[in-house]
Write a protein that holds these residues in place. Structure first.
Motif, PDB file in Angstrom:
ATOM      1  N   GLY A  78       0.710  -1.090  -0.091  1.00 54.54           N
ATOM      2  CA  GLY A  78       0.033   0.070   0.023  1.00 54.54           C
ATOM      3  C   GLY A  78       0.718   1.238  -0.003  1.00 54.54           C
ATOM      4  N   MET A  79       1.920   1.219  -0.576  1.00 53.90           N
ATOM      5  CA  MET A  79       2.946   2.297  -0.648  1.00 53.90           C
ATOM      6  C   MET A  79       3.251   2.720   0.714  1.00 53.90           C
ATOM      7  N   LYS A  80       3.460   1.702   1.536  1.00 55.51           N
ATOM      8  CA  LYS A  80       4.086   2.393   2.973  1.00 55.51           C
ATOM      9  C   LYS A  80       5.491   2.635   2.885  1.00 55.51           C
ATOM     10  N   ILE A  81       5.448   3.833   3.454  1.00 55.46           N
ATOM     11  CA  ILE A  81       6.928   4.638   3.656  1.00 55.46           C
ATOM     12  C   ILE A  81       7.640   4.406   4.741  1.00 55.46           C
ATOM     13  N   HIS A  82       9.064   4.091   4.914  1.00 54.01           N
ATOM     14  CA  HIS A  82       9.540   3.686   6.289  1.00 54.01           C
ATOM     15  C   HIS A  82      10.628   4.551   6.313  1.00 54.01           C
ATOM     16  N   ASP A  83      11.339   4.503   7.408  1.00 56.28           N
ATOM     17  CA  ASP A  83      12.264   5.694   7.942  1.00 56.28           C
ATOM     18  C   ASP A  83      13.655   5.204   7.224  1.00 56.28           C
ATOM     19  N   ALA A  84      14.320   6.276   6.542  1.00 57.00           N
ATOM     20  CA  ALA A  84      15.504   5.923   5.936  1.00 57.00           C
ATOM     21  C   ALA A  84      16.738   5.798   7.064  1.00 57.00           C
ATOM     22  N   ASN A  85      16.778   6.534   8.218  1.00 58.18           N
ATOM     23  CA  ASN A  85      17.605   6.239   8.956  1.00 58.18           C
ATOM     24  C   ASN A  85      17.761   5.272   9.597  1.00 58.18           C
ATOM     25  N   GLY A  86      16.529   4.676   9.983  1.00 59.49           N
ATOM     26  CA  GLY A  86      16.294   3.202  10.668  1.00 59.49           C
ATOM     27  C   GLY A  86      16.698   2.299   9.810  1.00 59.49           C
ATOM     28  N   LEU A  87      16.364   2.334   8.339  1.00 62.99           N
ATOM     29  CA  LEU A  87      16.709   1.310   7.498  1.00 62.99           C
ATOM     30  C   LEU A  87      18.507   1.404   7.582  1.00 62.99           C
TER      31      LEU A  87
END
Length: 421
Positions: free
Chosen positions: A210-219
């Motif tokens: 569903g086009m869920k966006i997550h945190d770049a720093n966490g990744l």
């Protein structure tokens, strides 16, 4: 007899329950952002036909480049031969891929790109005399429909009947900016108990979820952990690649770069099927040996097809053009304005955007493939816009060449739908 009637006699469509869902719409031509059906109805393709036709349908520049290649060399098996389009494509891709990528392996589609990446990771350790068989993946990720790709996918609506046949995978939540330490603790627990070969992930955006966006720093913290623990990282950029996130690749948002990258969809601008699995020199070197069995025995008949390579080269040229880069910036600006208009709407639960990817969640429960979702799809199509809801998520991923008028129509149809949900 209409195309729709003839279709029903022999064809079996993907992701469709023919017993209860509406019949397919017969499309007879496409140009730019417009699909035209057999009854003369036009539809704005607001999702670029599953994120592939990012330069519009039947793009004249890409067609011309493809046509020239068709007259020169159509197909030759890639195990024993090479050719200019493949060599040139490898050179141009390495220039824009995230740092560290150095080798290009050809596949047929996104699923097989992932399949090759998984096999590379497993055999990498096998060739080094290490037995590692487990993978880590995000919850609710989607990586394809072949068995390896299905194994690392977390959406059971796609792979439920096959779960007992799949490879071992441990799942972690996506980082949201507050939970990365919990995730790292979970990873530490996994590495103390299991021999883990790789971590596969959709960088920044989970498309099918569903086009869920997550945190770049966490990744980035997760990727740093994997590198420190000798776990290979596989970035599935099949959906996110080639400008959709506002950068060439979603991995460009992250400091720690992947060992392996999977590419397809917009790679050939929706004109021809092709995929690529790229990797670092270190991965490639692990397959070099006097023993034939240590080679990578994975092959597709149409690997490195010259016509598809020429098409991909044309798409990369367009992507790097000032015109397309300016268009991308304009679409981003326009979607930001649209977001300001609707984010407080009582029927909207949440919104999110990165690059040309925009999504909103409706403030209502809907099955991923259910009656209400099908009614919403029909509502959009009846008004001349092709939007394909993922459950209660409506997302936009328009071609880079869309006009302002076409884009505003997409917004207006969504706003109209909000009054009727």
């Amino acid at each position: 007899m209409s195309l729709k009637e003839r279709d029903k006699k022999h064809l079996w469509h993907p992701l469709k329950q023919h017993q209860i869902q509406p019949e397919s719409i017969a499309i007879i031509k496409a140009k730019g952002c417009i699909l035209t059906d057999e009854d003369g109805n036009d539809y704005i393709d607001a999702i670029s036909s599953w994120y592939t036709c990012m330069f519009g349908h039947c793009n004249d520049y890409i067609i011309e480049k493809t046509y020239r290649q068709m007259q020169q060399l159509d197909q030759v098996m890639f195990s024993d031969f090479t050719h200019e389009p493949a060599v040139k494509l490898s050179e141009e891709l390495i220039k824009i891929l995230p740092q560290g990528q150095n080798k290009i392996f050809f596949n047929d589609n996104g699923s097989t790109a992932v399949e090759a990446g998984i096999k590379m990771a497993l055999q990498y350790y096998f060739n080094k005399g290490e037995k590692r068989s487990m993978f880590i993946a995000f919850e609710n990720g989607f990586h394809g429909d072949t068995f390896g790709a299905m194994s690392v996918s977390g959406l059971s609506v796609y792979n439920g009947p096959f779960e007992e046949f799949l490879i071992d995978v441990k799942r972690i939540p996506t980082p949201d900016g507050t939970n990365h330490q919990e995730i790292l603790n979970q990873l530490q627990s996994f590495t103390s108990k299991y021999d883990i070969a790789g971590f596969i992930y959709e960088p920044i955006v989970q498309g099918a979820a569903g086009m869920k966006i997550h945190d770049a720093n966490g990744l980035n913290e997760i990727l740093k952990f994997c590198r420190a623990n000798n776990i290979l990282t596989i970035a599935d950029e099949v959906m996110t690649g080639f400008g959709k996130t506002g950068k060439n690749f979603a991995s460009d948002y992250i400091d720690t770069k992947p060992d392996i990258i999977c590419l397809s969809k917009a790679l050939t601008a929706g004109l021809l099927p092709m995929a690529i699995t790229s990797c670092t020199q270190d991965i490639y070197d692990a397959f070099l040996s006097d023993e034939m069995a240590k080679g990578f025995f994975h092959c597709h008949t149409y690997s490195g097809n010259p016509i598809a390579c020429a098409t991909a080269l044309a798409a990369i040229e367009l992507l790097q053009s000032n015109e397309i880069q300016n268009n991308i910036k304009e679409i981003i600006r326009s979607q930001q304005e649209f977001n300001e208009r609707i984010k407080a709407h009582p029927k909207v639960k949440s919104t999110r955007q990165i690059g040309v990817i925009f999504a909103l969640d409706l403030n209502t429960k809907m099955e991923r493939y259910g009656d209400l979702r099908d009614k919403l799809l029909k509502f959009f199509m009846d008004r001349g816009v092709f939007l394909r809801p993922l459950g209660n998520t409506i997302y936009i991923q328009v071609p880079y060449i869309i006009s302002k008028k076409e884009l505003q129509k997409v917004y207006c149809v969504i706003e109209e739908a909000l009054t009727l949900v």
